[in-house]
Motif scaffolding. Sequence first.
Motif, PDB file in Angstrom:
ATOM      1  N   SER A 176       0.829  -1.202   0.000  1.00  0.00           N
ATOM      2  CA  SER A 176       0.000   0.000   0.000  1.00  0.00           C
ATOM      3  C   SER A 176       0.868   1.258   0.000  1.00  0.00           C
ATOM      4  N   LEU A 177       0.426   2.242  -0.785  1.00  0.00           N
ATOM      5  CA  LEU A 177       1.049   3.566  -0.810  1.00  0.00           C
ATOM      6  C   LEU A 177      -0.037   4.620  -0.699  1.00  0.00           C
ATOM      7  N   GLY A 178       0.246   5.692   0.025  1.00  0.00           N
ATOM      8  CA  GLY A 178      -0.672   6.829   0.048  1.00  0.00           C
ATOM      9  C   GLY A 178      -1.730   6.737   1.122  1.00  0.00           C
ATOM     10  N   ASP A 179      -2.979   7.042   0.723  1.00  0.00           N
ATOM     11  CA  ASP A 179      -4.074   7.123   1.691  1.00  0.00           C
ATOM     12  C   ASP A 179      -4.326   5.795   2.409  1.00  0.00           C
ATOM     13  N   THR A 180      -4.751   5.915   3.645  1.00  0.00           N
ATOM     14  CA  THR A 180      -5.171   4.762   4.441  1.00  0.00           C
ATOM     15  C   THR A 180      -6.492   4.222   3.913  1.00  0.00           C
ATOM     16  N   CYS A 181      -6.664   2.903   3.988  1.00  0.00           N
ATOM     17  CA  CYS A 181      -7.932   2.292   3.588  1.00  0.00           C
ATOM     18  C   CYS A 181      -8.368   1.277   4.629  1.00  0.00           C
ATOM     19  N   VAL A 182      -9.623   0.887   4.539  1.00  0.00           N
ATOM     20  CA  VAL A 182     -10.140  -0.269   5.264  1.00  0.00           C
ATOM     21  C   VAL A 182     -10.071  -1.457   4.312  1.00  0.00           C
ATOM     22  N   PHE A 183      -9.298  -2.465   4.676  1.00  0.00           N
ATOM     23  CA  PHE A 183      -9.148  -3.676   3.882  1.00  0.00           C
ATOM     24  C   PHE A 183      -9.935  -4.770   4.582  1.00  0.00           C
ATOM     25  N   ARG A 184     -10.907  -5.290   3.881  1.00  0.00           N
ATOM     26  CA  ARG A 184     -11.789  -6.316   4.459  1.00  0.00           C
ATOM     27  C   ARG A 184     -11.332  -7.688   3.996  1.00  0.00           C
ATOM     28  N   PHE A 185     -10.900  -8.521   4.940  1.00  0.00           N
ATOM     29  CA  PHE A 185     -10.392  -9.849   4.598  1.00  0.00           C
ATOM     30  C   PHE A 185     -11.343 -10.898   5.145  1.00  0.00           C
ATOM     31  N   GLY A 186     -11.908 -11.678   4.225  1.00  0.00           N
ATOM     32  CA  GLY A 186     -12.962 -12.597   4.597  1.00  0.00           C
ATOM     33  C   GLY A 186     -12.560 -14.060   4.592  1.00  0.00           C
ATOM     34  N   ASN A 187     -13.498 -14.886   4.205  1.00  0.00           N
ATOM     35  CA  ASN A 187     -13.312 -16.336   4.224  1.00  0.00           C
ATOM     36  C   ASN A 187     -13.318 -16.858   2.788  1.00  0.00           C
ATOM     37  N   THR A 188     -13.109 -18.162   2.635  1.00  0.00           N
ATOM     38  CA  THR A 188     -12.999 -18.746   1.294  1.00  0.00           C
ATOM     39  C   THR A 188     -14.326 -19.220   0.718  1.00  0.00           C
ATOM     40  N   GLU A 189     -15.396 -19.116   1.484  1.00  0.00           N
ATOM     41  CA  GLU A 189     -16.665 -19.694   1.055  1.00  0.00           C
ATOM     42  C   GLU A 189     -17.672 -18.670   0.564  1.00  0.00           C
ATOM     43  N   THR A 190     -17.663 -17.481   1.131  1.00  0.00           N
ATOM     44  CA  THR A 190     -18.707 -16.510   0.839  1.00  0.00           C
ATOM     45  C   THR A 190     -18.170 -15.095   0.963  1.00  0.00           C
ATOM     46  N   ARG A 191     -18.833 -14.159   0.277  1.00  0.00           N
ATOM     47  CA  ARG A 191     -18.460 -12.745   0.390  1.00  0.00           C
ATOM     48  C   ARG A 191     -18.936 -12.130   1.715  1.00  0.00           C
ATOM     49  N   ALA A 192     -19.795 -12.838   2.405  1.00  0.00           N
ATOM     50  CA  ALA A 192     -20.372 -12.321   3.649  1.00  0.00           C
ATOM     51  C   ALA A 192     -19.476 -12.676   4.836  1.00  0.00           C
ATOM     52  N   ARG A 193     -19.950 -12.364   6.024  1.00  0.00           N
ATOM     53  CA  ARG A 193     -19.194 -12.685   7.236  1.00  0.00           C
ATOM     54  C   ARG A 193     -18.967 -14.187   7.355  1.00  0.00           C
ATOM     55  N   PRO A 194     -17.922 -14.620   8.070  1.00  0.00           N
ATOM     56  CA  PRO A 194     -17.023 -13.785   8.882  1.00  0.00           C
ATOM     57  C   PRO A 194     -15.940 -13.111   8.056  1.00  0.00           C
ATOM     58  N   TYR A 195     -15.608 -11.872   8.423  1.00  0.00           N
ATOM     59  CA  TYR A 195     -14.472 -11.174   7.839  1.00  0.00           C
ATOM     60  C   TYR A 195     -13.856 -10.268   8.899  1.00  0.00           C
ATOM     61  N   THR A 196     -12.653  -9.811   8.606  1.00  0.00           N
ATOM     62  CA  THR A 196     -11.916  -8.931   9.506  1.00  0.00           C
ATOM     63  C   THR A 196     -11.547  -7.666   8.756  1.00  0.00           C
ATOM     64  N   ASP A 197     -11.829  -6.507   9.334  1.00  0.00           N
ATOM     65  CA  ASP A 197     -11.432  -5.234   8.744  1.00  0.00           C
ATOM     66  C   ASP A 197     -10.076  -4.821   9.300  1.00  0.00           C
ATOM     67  N   VAL A 198      -9.148  -4.548   8.388  1.00  0.00           N
ATOM     68  CA  VAL A 198      -7.777  -4.180   8.740  1.00  0.00           C
ATOM     69  C   VAL A 198      -7.496  -2.792   8.179  1.00  0.00           C
ATOM     70  N   GLU A 199      -6.889  -1.923   8.983  1.00  0.00           N
ATOM     71  CA  GLU A 199      -6.476  -0.616   8.493  1.00  0.00           C
ATOM     72  C   GLU A 199      -5.119  -0.753   7.815  1.00  0.00           C
ATOM     73  N   LEU A 200      -5.082  -0.460   6.512  1.00  0.00           N
ATOM     74  CA  LEU A 200      -3.827  -0.477   5.771  1.00  0.00           C
ATOM     75  C   LEU A 200      -3.398   0.952   5.490  1.00  0.00           C
ATOM     76  N   ARG A 201      -2.224   1.301   5.964  1.00  0.00           N
ATOM     77  CA  ARG A 201      -1.648   2.627   5.724  1.00  0.00           C
ATOM     78  C   ARG A 201      -0.546   2.526   4.678  1.00  0.00           C
ATOM     79  N   GLY A 202      -0.106   3.683   4.211  1.00  0.00           N
ATOM     80  CA  GLY A 202       0.991   3.710   3.271  1.00  0.00           C
ATOM     81  C   GLY A 202       2.232   3.045   3.849  1.00  0.00           C
TER      82      GLY A 202
END
Length: 219
Positions: A149-175
């Motif tokens: 990552s470069l530049g602005d901070t984002c919320v990166f949502r990392f989920g599971n291998t089965e579905t786009r829905a929960r469970p997932y974890t939101d991670v703050e990625l900064r430059g």
Amino acid sequence: MEDVEAELFPRQRAQIAPGAAHVPDWLDPDAQRELLAACREWARPPAGLRTVRTPGGGTMTARQVCLGWHWYPYAYARTVVDGDGTPVKPFPSWLGDLGRRAVADALGPEAAAGAAYDIALINFYDGDARMGMHRDGDERSDAPVVSLSLGDTCVFRFGNTETRARPYTDVELRGGDLFVFGGPSRLAYHGVPRVHPGTAPPALGLTGRLNITLRVSGF
């Protein structure tokens, strides 16, 4: 006061899921500036930064340039088949070295063994851009995916291998942050639901966010 106190302590690396790791501040300021300068050159035409159009007629809000292999929904080609039709820009060997070093640091040397990185997808996000939940499943290799990552901070949502829905974890990625996912998390759904405009380090000289994703094609 809480935010000030939080910044007194370095952010810690974290295992987000089996095979998925977040390493804060992996790129120092000099490395970030060098990578940004390279991205600006790669973004120039021909085969430069483009808007990606989906088969349904929509467009991705993050713009993209590719190296090594050109990705378009949902395949790879050697030319920009959905753009100006020119050959894709080459993938530099130093970027492959960076990818292997990132994997070794995040997941251990054994995870990086034999990983011949040959694809870079570089996405540019302005303040309104998003990336829906998706899997990186168009490659024939199960080597870990490297995200820088470069530049602005984002919320990166990392989920599971089965579905786009929960469970997932939101991670703050900064430059400067590194995120690597492989092994049992290689095909996990992930996305960027939000970018925080104006959070890039002023000295970098970037308005927006760049994400450099490295993959092994297996082709």
